[in-house]
Scaffold this motif. Structure first.
Motif, PDB file in Angstrom:
ATOM      1  N   LEU A 291       0.624   5.317  -0.979  1.00  0.00           N
ATOM      2  CA  LEU A 291      -0.153   5.993   0.054  1.00  0.00           C
ATOM      3  C   LEU A 291       0.653   6.463   0.888  1.00  0.00           C
ATOM      4  CD1 LEU A 291      -3.116   3.335   0.549  1.00  0.00           C
ATOM      5  CD2 LEU A 291      -3.158   5.166  -0.966  1.00  0.00           C
ATOM      6  N   THR A 292       0.146   7.572   1.578  1.00  0.00           N
ATOM      7  CA  THR A 292       0.903   8.353   2.680  1.00  0.00           C
ATOM      8  C   THR A 292       0.855   7.421   3.974  1.00  0.00           C
ATOM      9  OG1 THR A 292      -0.968   9.737   3.242  1.00  0.00           O
ATOM     10  CG2 THR A 292       0.499  10.568   1.455  1.00  0.00           C
ATOM     11  N   ALA A 293       1.353   7.656   4.890  1.00  0.00           N
ATOM     12  CA  ALA A 293       1.206   7.298   6.127  1.00  0.00           C
ATOM     13  C   ALA A 293      -0.045   7.220   6.734  1.00  0.00           C
ATOM     14  CB  ALA A 293       2.205   7.597   7.355  1.00  0.00           C
ATOM     15  N   LEU A 294      -0.699   8.460   6.686  1.00  0.00           N
ATOM     16  CA  LEU A 294      -2.373   8.586   7.048  1.00  0.00           C
ATOM     17  C   LEU A 294      -3.417   7.941   6.113  1.00  0.00           C
ATOM     18  CD1 LEU A 294      -4.374  10.083   8.732  1.00  0.00           C
ATOM     19  CD2 LEU A 294      -4.190  12.289   7.288  1.00  0.00           C
ATOM     20  N   GLN A 295      -2.985   7.912   4.894  1.00  0.00           N
ATOM     21  CA  GLN A 295      -3.889   7.150   3.823  1.00  0.00           C
ATOM     22  C   GLN A 295      -3.913   5.665   4.347  1.00  0.00           C
ATOM     23  OE1 GLN A 295      -2.278   8.683   0.123  1.00  0.00           O
ATOM     24  NE2 GLN A 295      -3.940  10.053  -0.196  1.00  0.00           N
ATOM     25  N   PHE A 296      -2.521   5.216   4.666  1.00  0.00           N
ATOM     26  CA  PHE A 296      -2.373   3.687   5.245  1.00  0.00           C
ATOM     27  C   PHE A 296      -3.013   3.386   6.224  1.00  0.00           C
ATOM     28  CE2 PHE A 296      -0.057   0.951   7.872  1.00  0.00           C
ATOM     29  CZ  PHE A 296      -0.170  -0.322   7.266  1.00  0.00           C
ATOM     30  N   SER A 297      -3.201   4.399   7.389  1.00  0.00           N
ATOM     31  CA  SER A 297      -3.638   4.145   8.324  1.00  0.00           C
ATOM     32  C   SER A 297      -5.405   4.337   8.296  1.00  0.00           C
ATOM     33  CB  SER A 297      -3.481   5.065   9.382  1.00  0.00           C
ATOM     34  OG  SER A 297      -2.022   5.205   9.845  1.00  0.00           O
TER      35      SER A 297
ATOM     36  N   PRO B 185       9.486 -17.636  -2.925  1.00  0.00           N
ATOM     37  CA  PRO B 185       9.742 -16.724  -4.003  1.00  0.00           C
ATOM     38  C   PRO B 185       8.506 -16.483  -4.954  1.00  0.00           C
ATOM     39  CG  PRO B 185      10.216 -18.883  -4.750  1.00  0.00           C
ATOM     40  CD  PRO B 185       9.717 -19.067  -3.114  1.00  0.00           C
ATOM     41  N   LEU B 186       7.523 -15.579  -4.042  1.00  0.00           N
ATOM     42  CA  LEU B 186       6.121 -15.018  -4.668  1.00  0.00           C
ATOM     43  C   LEU B 186       6.231 -13.548  -4.607  1.00  0.00           C
ATOM     44  CD1 LEU B 186       3.967 -17.860  -3.369  1.00  0.00           C
ATOM     45  CD2 LEU B 186       4.950 -17.959  -5.566  1.00  0.00           C
ATOM     46  N   ASN B 187       5.458 -12.843  -5.252  1.00  0.00           N
ATOM     47  CA  ASN B 187       5.295 -11.609  -4.916  1.00  0.00           C
ATOM     48  C   ASN B 187       4.099 -11.515  -3.835  1.00  0.00           C
ATOM     49  OD1 ASN B 187       2.619 -11.409  -6.012  1.00  0.00           O
ATOM     50  ND2 ASN B 187       3.458 -11.178  -7.887  1.00  0.00           N
ATOM     51  N   GLU B 188       3.992 -10.182  -3.410  1.00  0.00           N
ATOM     52  CA  GLU B 188       3.236  -9.913  -1.896  1.00  0.00           C
ATOM     53  C   GLU B 188       1.846 -10.738  -2.489  1.00  0.00           C
ATOM     54  OE1 GLU B 188       5.084  -7.983  -3.382  1.00  0.00           O
ATOM     55  OE2 GLU B 188       6.748  -7.235  -1.906  1.00  0.00           O
ATOM     56  N   LYS B 189       1.189 -10.381  -3.519  1.00  0.00           N
ATOM     57  CA  LYS B 189      -0.232 -10.745  -3.710  1.00  0.00           C
ATOM     58  C   LYS B 189      -0.324 -12.262  -3.833  1.00  0.00           C
ATOM     59  CE  LYS B 189      -1.874  -6.499  -5.844  1.00  0.00           C
ATOM     60  NZ  LYS B 189      -2.442  -5.781  -6.873  1.00  0.00           N
TER      61      LYS B 189
ATOM     62  N   PHE C 227      -6.191  -7.212 -15.032  1.00  0.00           N
ATOM     63  CA  PHE C 227      -5.756  -5.756 -15.069  1.00  0.00           C
ATOM     64  C   PHE C 227      -4.437  -5.730 -15.504  1.00  0.00           C
ATOM     65  CE2 PHE C 227      -9.386  -5.754 -12.138  1.00  0.00           C
ATOM     66  CZ  PHE C 227     -10.124  -4.760 -12.641  1.00  0.00           C
ATOM     67  N   PRO C 228      -4.021  -4.468 -16.301  1.00  0.00           N
ATOM     68  CA  PRO C 228      -2.683  -4.125 -16.790  1.00  0.00           C
ATOM     69  C   PRO C 228      -1.937  -4.289 -15.604  1.00  0.00           C
ATOM     70  CG  PRO C 228      -4.208  -2.365 -17.113  1.00  0.00           C
ATOM     71  CD  PRO C 228      -5.027  -3.469 -16.709  1.00  0.00           C
ATOM     72  N   ALA C 229      -0.599  -4.110 -16.073  1.00  0.00           N
ATOM     73  CA  ALA C 229       0.645  -4.058 -14.980  1.00  0.00           C
ATOM     74  C   ALA C 229       0.427  -2.447 -14.215  1.00  0.00           C
ATOM     75  CB  ALA C 229       2.034  -4.032 -15.824  1.00  0.00           C
ATOM     76  N   ALA C 230      -0.078  -1.314 -15.151  1.00  0.00           N
ATOM     77  CA  ALA C 230      -0.010  -0.137 -14.638  1.00  0.00           C
ATOM     78  C   ALA C 230      -1.050   0.069 -13.483  1.00  0.00           C
ATOM     79  CB  ALA C 230      -0.388   0.955 -15.660  1.00  0.00           C
ATOM     80  N   MET C 231      -1.914  -0.973 -13.527  1.00  0.00           N
ATOM     81  CA  MET C 231      -2.978  -0.917 -12.474  1.00  0.00           C
ATOM     82  C   MET C 231      -2.766  -1.766 -11.181  1.00  0.00           C
ATOM     83  SD  MET C 231      -6.653  -0.567 -14.445  1.00  0.00           S
ATOM     84  CE  MET C 231      -7.474  -0.340 -13.199  1.00  0.00           C
ATOM     85  N   GLN C 232      -1.597  -2.446 -11.365  1.00  0.00           N
ATOM     86  CA  GLN C 232      -1.417  -3.380 -10.310  1.00  0.00           C
ATOM     87  C   GLN C 232      -1.013  -2.800  -9.002  1.00  0.00           C
ATOM     88  OE1 GLN C 232      -2.182  -6.902 -10.088  1.00  0.00           O
ATOM     89  NE2 GLN C 232      -2.975  -6.394 -12.273  1.00  0.00           N
ATOM     90  N   SER C 233      -0.983  -1.658  -8.996  1.00  0.00           N
ATOM     91  CA  SER C 233      -0.446  -1.128  -7.661  1.00  0.00           C
ATOM     92  C   SER C 233      -1.429  -0.231  -6.988  1.00  0.00           C
ATOM     93  CB  SER C 233       0.960   0.021  -7.852  1.00  0.00           C
ATOM     94  OG  SER C 233       0.529   0.862  -8.886  1.00  0.00           O
ATOM     95  N   SER C 234      -2.588  -0.338  -7.710  1.00  0.00           N
ATOM     96  CA  SER C 234      -3.807   0.249  -7.219  1.00  0.00           C
ATOM     97  C   SER C 234      -4.293  -0.334  -5.791  1.00  0.00           C
ATOM     98  CB  SER C 234      -4.950   0.396  -8.366  1.00  0.00           C
ATOM     99  OG  SER C 234      -6.161   0.976  -7.670  1.00  0.00           O
ATOM    100  N   TRP C 235      -4.600   0.546  -4.869  1.00  0.00           N
ATOM    101  CA  TRP C 235      -4.849  -0.272  -3.545  1.00  0.00           C
ATOM    102  C   TRP C 235      -6.287  -0.770  -3.446  1.00  0.00           C
ATOM    103  CZ3 TRP C 235      -9.125   1.163  -0.833  1.00  0.00           C
ATOM    104  CH2 TRP C 235      -9.782   2.474  -1.224  1.00  0.00           C
ATOM    105  N   PRO C 236      -7.263  -0.499  -4.164  1.00  0.00           N
ATOM    106  CA  PRO C 236      -8.645  -1.384  -4.325  1.00  0.00           C
ATOM    107  C   PRO C 236      -8.379  -2.655  -4.966  1.00  0.00           C
ATOM    108  CG  PRO C 236      -8.890   0.706  -5.383  1.00  0.00           C
ATOM    109  CD  PRO C 236      -7.626   0.659  -5.198  1.00  0.00           C
ATOM    110  N   LEU C 237      -7.465  -3.089  -5.625  1.00  0.00           N
ATOM    111  CA  LEU C 237      -6.914  -4.464  -6.095  1.00  0.00           C
ATOM    112  C   LEU C 237      -6.358  -5.148  -4.984  1.00  0.00           C
ATOM    113  CD1 LEU C 237      -5.576  -3.918  -9.823  1.00  0.00           C
ATOM    114  CD2 LEU C 237      -7.893  -4.568  -9.115  1.00  0.00           C
TER     115      LEU C 237
ATOM    116  N   LEU D 135       0.739  -1.273   0.109  1.00  0.00           N
ATOM    117  CA  LEU D 135      -0.006   0.094   0.057  1.00  0.00           C
ATOM    118  C   LEU D 135       1.013   1.360  -0.166  1.00  0.00           C
ATOM    119  CD1 LEU D 135      -2.656  -0.928   2.647  1.00  0.00           C
ATOM    120  CD2 LEU D 135      -2.816  -1.217  -0.014  1.00  0.00           C
ATOM    121  N   MET D 136       2.035   1.208   0.742  1.00  0.00           N
ATOM    122  CA  MET D 136       2.795   2.439   0.814  1.00  0.00           C
ATOM    123  C   MET D 136       3.843   2.443  -0.144  1.00  0.00           C
ATOM    124  SD  MET D 136       2.731   2.826   4.835  1.00  0.00           S
ATOM    125  CE  MET D 136       3.506   4.578   5.013  1.00  0.00           C
TER     126      MET D 136
END
Length: 399
Positions: free
Chosen positions: A237-243, A361-365, A294-304, A231-232
């Protein structure tokens, strides 16, 4: 009974407060102690492992000495650990503080869940366990923000001074209001009751339900550990948004837990276990589907990330209360020992599974999806076992 349950809740809160309150301050702690942040992060699983292992010892003490004395001993240790952490000048002292706090919460957790078993049975116990576990989620909802505010105003040591004050206040309340609930017929044990633990571990019913809790715990621990990175770092996301995102998920679990308590009464515990399994499986499917379509550009979107998490942690809420009540129901005369063993499997097993998933050896998701699937399978096995439950077990022999 409401006052009694709230007192038990105040004891259970010591564990999540010990984790979530200082999450936003990890970089500041690392800087203050001149220690890599990755080293500071290891105190989370270490805390949980100590908590799990310590319950093996705390269980017999709770049955031998009573609930209240062990609760007070745990609070005293928690106060000591908090002071050590707040005054730490280096990594060794901080690590020692976290170990002491882990020892403390193993005592208070066993007291809390033994207390429920002392007073309640069946669906009533399931609702109480569900309330305790559901109310716990107010901590991850609010604690990171509170810890961040305290650290911004007074420095990274302030959250630990807050924990010191909390332990002191709760200790006074326990002295004044907590009754001793240990049943008169509780079996005394000498040393670590290996024979009793072995008897309990040979029961498929106990294993099915405690491993369901361990799977759900492993899933949540994986989410909590990886959320800052996803998320960060990746989601920006900022620390506040993460919280806020982290806290909203905590409130969501609490709301689902309220629904679960009502469904237990109307539909029964087996249905809740089945829903829990399906929810964790659906969370994994949703996460993996998002990665594919979803495309790679959207993979960092927090709703996903957060939508599958929200679905899966709802499964946690449906699983924990029924599974805990089923696991401990047969052990009225060994509530402390059984609660300790259940807590050990849940905390040590869940933290170990989570650490293993993160080490792959896996990504976070993918790592989180793996733990969602594991949790779903274990909850499904618990559901199958619940359909075969008939009556209760006989008392175990003292070792």
């Amino acid at each position: 009974m409401q006052k009694f349950t709230l007192l038990l809740l105040s004891l259970v809160l010591l564990a999540p407060l010990g984790i979530d309150l200082y999450l936003p301050t990890l970089p500041e702690i690392a800087l203050g102690l001149n220690t890599p942040v990755t080293t500071i992060q290891t105190t989370i699983p270490i805390f949980l492992l100590v908590m799990g292992l310590g319950q093996i010892v705390a269980g017999p003490l709770v049955d031998n000495l009573g609930r209240k004395p062990i609760a007070l001993a745990g609070l005293l240790l928690y106060l000591l650990g908090s002071v050590l952490a707040a005054s730490a000048t280096g990594w060794p002292q901080f690590l020692t503080a976290r170990i002491v706090q882990g020892c403390a919460v193993c005592c208070t957790a066993v007291v809390a869940f033994s207390g429920v078993r002392d007073r309640l049975e069946g669906d009533e116990a399931a609702r109480a366990y569900g309330f305790l576990n559901g109310a716990l989620n107010i901590v991850p909802a609010l604690a990171p923000m509170l810890g961040g505010f305290l650290a911004d105003a007074f420095g990274w040591r302030a959250p630990f001074w807050f924990l010191t004050g909390y332990a002191l206040v709760i200790g006074l309340l326990i002295v004044r209001f907590l009754p001793e609930t240990r049943p008169a017929g509780t079996l005394a044990v000498k040393g670590i009751p290996l024979r009793q633990y072995a008897h309990i571990l040979r029961e498929p019913r106990f294993l099915a339900f405690t491993f369901a809790n361990a799977g759900a715990m492993g899933m949540v621990l994986t989410y909590v550990s990886l959320a800052p990175q996803v998320l960060m770092t990746e989601g920006k996301l900022t620390a506040l948004q993460f919280s806020i995102a982290f806290g909203a998920n905590g409130f969501w679990i609490m709301l689902v837990s309220v629904l679960v308590n009502k469904m237990i009464r109307k539909l029964g515990r087996p249905i809740c276990l089945a829903i829990g399994s399906l929810a964790m499986a659906l969370g994994a499917v949703t996460m993996l589907t998002g990665m594919v379509i979803f495309p790679a550009a959207m993979q960092s979107s927090w709703p996903l990330y957060m939508l599958p998490v929200a679905i899966s942690v709802a499964g946690l809420a449906f699983t924990v209360g029924p599974a805990t009540s089923y696991a401990l129901e047969p052990y009225q005369q060994q509530a402390g020992v059984a609660s300790a063993l259940a807590g050990f499997i849940q905390m040590a097993g869940g933290s170990s599974a989570g650490l293993l998933a993160m080490a792959l050896p896996l990504n976070e998701k993918l790592a989180l999806s793996t733990m969602m699937i594991v949790g779903a399978v274990l909850a499904a096995l618990a559901w199958l076992c619940s359909k075969k439950v008939r009556g209760t077990l006989t008392a175990l022999k003292s070792s």
